[in-house]
Design an enzyme around this catalytic site. Structure first.
Site, PDB file in Angstrom:
ATOM      1  N   THR A  72       0.824  -1.214   0.000  1.00 29.07           N
ATOM      2  CA  THR A  72       0.000   0.000   0.000  1.00 29.07           C
ATOM      3  C   THR A  72       0.858   1.264   0.000  1.00 29.07           C
ATOM      4  OG1 THR A  72      -0.241   0.029   2.426  1.00 29.07           O
ATOM      5  CG2 THR A  72      -1.859  -1.237   1.173  1.00 29.07           C
ATOM      6  N   PRO A 117      -1.273   7.034   1.513  1.00 35.37           N
ATOM      7  CA  PRO A 117      -1.233   5.674   0.958  1.00 35.37           C
ATOM      8  C   PRO A 117      -2.663   5.138   0.795  1.00 35.37           C
ATOM      9  CG  PRO A 117      -0.263   5.752   3.187  1.00 35.37           C
ATOM     10  CD  PRO A 117      -0.993   7.037   2.965  1.00 35.37           C
ATOM     11  N   MET A 118      -2.909   4.503  -0.324  1.00 30.28           N
ATOM     12  CA  MET A 118      -4.251   3.983  -0.603  1.00 30.28           C
ATOM     13  C   MET A 118      -4.368   2.554  -0.075  1.00 30.28           C
ATOM     14  SD  MET A 118      -6.090   6.331  -2.055  1.00 30.28           S
ATOM     15  CE  MET A 118      -5.474   7.032  -0.559  1.00 30.28           C
ATOM     16  N   HIS A 119      -4.201   2.419   1.278  1.00 29.56           N
ATOM     17  CA  HIS A 119      -4.220   1.086   1.883  1.00 29.56           C
ATOM     18  C   HIS A 119      -5.462   0.287   1.464  1.00 29.56           C
ATOM     19  CE1 HIS A 119      -1.074   2.412   4.678  1.00 29.56           C
ATOM     20  NE2 HIS A 119      -1.852   3.363   5.155  1.00 29.56           N
ATOM     21  N   ASP A 120      -6.627   0.767   1.916  1.00 34.41           N
ATOM     22  CA  ASP A 120      -7.846  -0.044   1.760  1.00 34.41           C
ATOM     23  C   ASP A 120      -8.343  -0.139   0.318  1.00 34.41           C
ATOM     24  OD1 ASP A 120      -7.746  -0.530   4.470  1.00 34.41           O
ATOM     25  OD2 ASP A 120      -9.101   1.107   4.980  1.00 34.41           O
TER      26      ASP A 120
END
Ligand code: BDR
Ligand code: CA
Length: 315
Positions: free
Chosen positions: A194, A238-241
């Site tokens: 991510t 950050p585009m974790h999900d």
């Protein structure tokens, strides 16, 4: 191709909100059976309320939202307002939800829906794993109807909430242990991946240029969330999900390997760490596919194209 039955368990959270929008914008691919909320980034009262606000923003008020567990299984509760702000979706500026949550508890919804399923259901988990673990503990037979679990959590390398641990696993390590031991196909999307998907200023500008209410909410959230991430971790948002939903839509954007993952349950420096057996040192069978790389440009191209499909109501 028929739409894949999907339940999203989440703790919105700005990046959860973007993940939900990506899923809502992908109605051809997903038969979204429900959204279950758990305490995590902010308390449960906020996460379930936020899920309903996002649902309305996406123009999908019919999708049921269930409130789940207000605290982790064993450890004391932790939250992450220092990243997500007091509401969890600071910057979105959304109106009150159009209707209340469902009356059933999220754990009961998971158990009942999986028990009655005539087609295996995919679980996308974006927060601490409390709801999913308790559903498994309550009725292990539901696992027969789980197609796969794709979870944002853990890391091969460094942590974020502690030097060793990632937030979702650290917030309920015992629940994560139950899920990692469940014996169903499990894909772990940790920080190693991510942190490759950062909403840089040009990417944010491309989202802003869509000029819709959802794009404006996304940019409002990611501007603040990005600034907090710069403060805390020296990188943008950050585009974790959203990586979880992107993986389900387009697994070819990601690369990873099967390996053994154990969750550190002993309290101390490594509490909540995912111990990933990268080099097969334990000789133990793999229990997860651990993703290691994402094509970040491909990811953002898809995210932007999908966000453009959401209601065009101008801001
Ligand atoms: C995870 O923790 C939360 O803060 C985010 O929403 C994401 O699910 C990243 O560690
Ligand atoms: Ca989350």
């Amino acid at each position: 191709m028929s739409a894949r039955p999907l339940i999203i368990d989440c703790d919105p959270g700005q990046d959860d909100a973007v993940a939900l929008l990506l899923a809502f914008a992908s109605a051809q691919e997903f038969d979204l059976l429900g959204i279950t909320a758990v305490a995590g980034n902010v308390p449960l009262a906020r996460t379930e309320d936020n899920a309903r606000r996002i649902r309305d923003l996406a123009g999908r008020p019919e999708v049921p939202v269930y409130a789940g567990c207000p605290r982790p299984m064993v450890r004391e509760p932790v939250s992450a307002e220092y990243i997500h702000g007091e509401t969890g979706i600071d910057g979105a500026d959304l109106p009150e939800p159009s209707r209340p949550p469902e009356s059933a508890h999220a754990v009961d919804f998971l158990v009942d829906t999986l028990s009655a399923a005539t087609e295996p259901i995919t679980l996308a988990t974006l927060g601490p794993l409390t709801n999913v673990a308790l559903a498994i503990v309550k009725n292990p037979a539901i696992l027969a109807n789980v197609r796969e679990i794709v979870t944002m959590g853990g890391a091969i390398g460094l942590g974020n909430v502690t030097p060793a641990a990632e937030f979702n696993v650290h917030a309920d390590p015992h629940a994560a242990h139950v899920v990692f031991e469940a014996g169903v196909p499990l894909t772990m999307i940790g920080l190693d991946v991510t942190h490759q998907a950062i909403a840089t200023p040009p990417r944010l500008e491309a989202i802003r240029a869509l000029g819709t209410a959802p794009s404006s909410a996304v940019c409002g959230m990611l501007d603040l969330y990005g600034a907090k991430n710069v403060e805390a971790y020296h990188h943008g948002a950050p585009m974790h999900d959203p990586c979880v939903i992107a993986y389900l839509l387009s697994p070819g954007l990601f690369e990873g390997r099967d390996m053994r993952v154990d969750v550190e349950l002993a309290e101390g420096h490594c509490f909540g760490r995912t111990v990933c057996d990268l080099h097969g040192r334990t000789g133990t069978a793999a229990n997860a596919r651990v993703l290691e790389r994402v094509d970040a440009d491909g990811f953002f191209a898809m995210l932007i194209e999908r966000l453009a499909r959401l209601p065009m109501a101008p801001i």
